[in-house]
Design a protein around this motif. Structure first.
Motif, short mmCIF file in Angstrom:
data_model
loop_
_atom_site.label_atom_id
_atom_site.label_comp_id
_atom_site.label_asym_id
_atom_site.label_seq_id
_atom_site.Cartn_x
_atom_site.Cartn_y
_atom_site.Cartn_z
N THR A 1 1.14 -1.27 0.05
CA THR A 1 -0.03 -0.11 -0.01
C THR A 1 0.71 1.38 0.07
O THR A 1 0.49 2.06 -0.80
CB THR A 1 -0.97 -0.05 1.20
N TRP A 2 1.86 1.50 0.87
CA TRP A 2 2.77 2.47 0.90
C TRP A 2 3.44 2.69 -0.41
O TRP A 2 3.58 3.76 -1.08
CB TRP A 2 3.58 2.48 2.20
N TYR A 3 3.91 1.64 -0.78
CA TYR A 3 4.65 1.54 -2.15
C TYR A 3 4.04 2.02 -3.25
O TYR A 3 4.37 3.11 -4.21
CB TYR A 3 5.09 0.04 -2.50
N VAL A 4 2.74 1.65 -3.38
CA VAL A 4 1.87 2.11 -4.61
C VAL A 4 1.40 3.49 -4.40
O VAL A 4 1.28 4.49 -5.36
CB VAL A 4 0.63 1.21 -4.52
N GLU A 5 1.22 4.06 -3.22
CA GLU A 5 1.01 5.51 -2.84
C GLU A 5 2.00 6.31 -3.35
O GLU A 5 1.81 7.32 -4.10
CB GLU A 5 0.81 5.83 -1.32
N GLN A 6 3.40 5.91 -3.12
CA GLN A 6 4.50 6.59 -3.54
C GLN A 6 4.53 6.74 -5.18
O GLN A 6 5.07 7.65 -5.78
CB GLN A 6 5.87 6.06 -3.09
N ILE A 7 4.47 5.57 -6.00
CA ILE A 7 4.24 5.53 -7.32
C ILE A 7 3.03 6.31 -8.00
O ILE A 7 3.34 7.38 -8.96
CB ILE A 7 4.14 4.15 -7.74
N ASN A 8 2.04 6.20 -7.21
CA ASN A 8 0.98 7.10 -7.65
C ASN A 8 1.31 8.68 -7.63
O ASN A 8 0.84 9.28 -8.33
CB ASN A 8 -0.32 6.67 -6.83
N SER A 9 1.67 8.88 -6.46
CA SER A 9 2.02 10.52 -6.31
C SER A 9 3.06 10.83 -7.14
O SER A 9 3.00 11.83 -7.96
CB SER A 9 2.47 10.55 -4.81
N PHE A 10 4.08 10.14 -7.48
CA PHE A 10 5.19 10.54 -8.26
C PHE A 10 4.56 10.50 -9.74
O PHE A 10 4.93 11.58 -10.44
CB PHE A 10 6.35 9.50 -8.20
#
Length: 276
Positions: free
Chosen positions: A263-272
């Motif tokens: 979840t955290w990882y995907v959030e970083q990718i989405n934000s980027f």
């Protein structure tokens, strides 16, 4: 994802990528996308020096499909089956995800590997072939590379040949200077070899002219946060560095029991990706 599956993945990952300091290919698949009931296409992609690479293309979730393809360049051990859950989670988020096996790994063609090398330049040829094929197959989508540890080395080394075909790079455990990595392993009484002069890699990585996201682990003593910040100074404002609490390549597992695996990882990718 069931907790037992999460624990199994974490154990496999830690054994494969944190306890082995060498190239360590696995020819057998632990699972396939079918194992998680995910639709995918299998391709055989041929490199310019005539090696055939096994490739899986994970279909994006149709409910939130994005115009983005993410190509995984994984670390120096195992094969692409180790990342089925990772790829499926990103595909469920709406990304088309492409995984492939380097020559000598998984079901790709045989290649003699001396395990004490940090990487092989031939792996960059593998990534070039995949990018070339995928960029033609998905002409209407933005395409990026997701590199992990050695995979960041391969992405950076291949960049001069693929720079017109990709739109971004995401890297965890980013190798910014190959000679420094060798020196750090020597300090740990581990001797690794470089396949080429470190200046060749330095020239390639410093030529990157597109958005880059680097995820760094606070406890990583080999690919450090300071390394990433130094590269950020070189690449400029297009390079974003995010540090998390944990060990080398443990970002996907971050706070998994509370917020969910990845979840955290995907959030970083989405934000980027939402800001490029």
């Amino acid at each position: 994802m069931k907790k037992t599956a999460l624990v199994l993945i974490s154990v496999i990952f830690l054994l494969a990528f944190n306890n082995v300091i060498a190239i360590n290919p696995d020819r057998e698949y632990l699972m396939t996308p079918d194992s998680v009931s995910w639709n995918y296409e299998q391709l055989k992609i041929t490199t310019k020096d005539n090696y055939k690479l096994n490739t899986w293309i994970y279909e994006a979730n149709s409910e939130n499909k994005k115009d983005t393809v993410i190509i995984l360049a994984y670390p120096d051990a195992g094969n692409m089956s180790y990342f089925v859950y990772y790829a499926a989670i990103l595909a469920n988020e709406g990304y088309t995800v492409v995984t492939f096996d380097y020559r000598g790994f998984g079901k790709s063609d045989d290649f003699e590997i001396q395990r004490e090398y940090l990487y092989y330049t031939e792996f960059a040829l593998d990534l070039e072939a995949v990018v070339d094929n995928i960029s033609k197959k998905f002409k209407d989508k933005q395409i990026g590379i997701w590199g992990m540890s050695m995979g960041t080395t391969i992405a950076s080394r291949a960049y001069p040949a693929i720079k017109g075909k990709i739109d971004f790079i995401i890297g965890e455990g980013f190798v910014t200077d190959t000679s420094t990595i060798i020196d750090r392993y020597i300090a740990l009484d581990k001797e690794l070899l470089l396949p080429e002069k470190s200046s060749v890699y330095e020239k390639a990585i410093q030529s990157i002219k597109l958005p880059v996201l680097i995820l760094t682990a606070s406890n990583d003593k080999i690919t450090t946060n300071q390394d990433a910040l130094k590269l950020q100074e070189t690449l400029g404002q297009n390079c974003k560095v995010v540090e998390y609490e944990g060990d080398h390549l443990s970002g996907f597992q971050l706070d998994a029991e509370n917020i969910g695996f990845g979840t955290w990882y995907v959030e970083q990718i989405n934000s980027f990706l939402g800001n490029i």
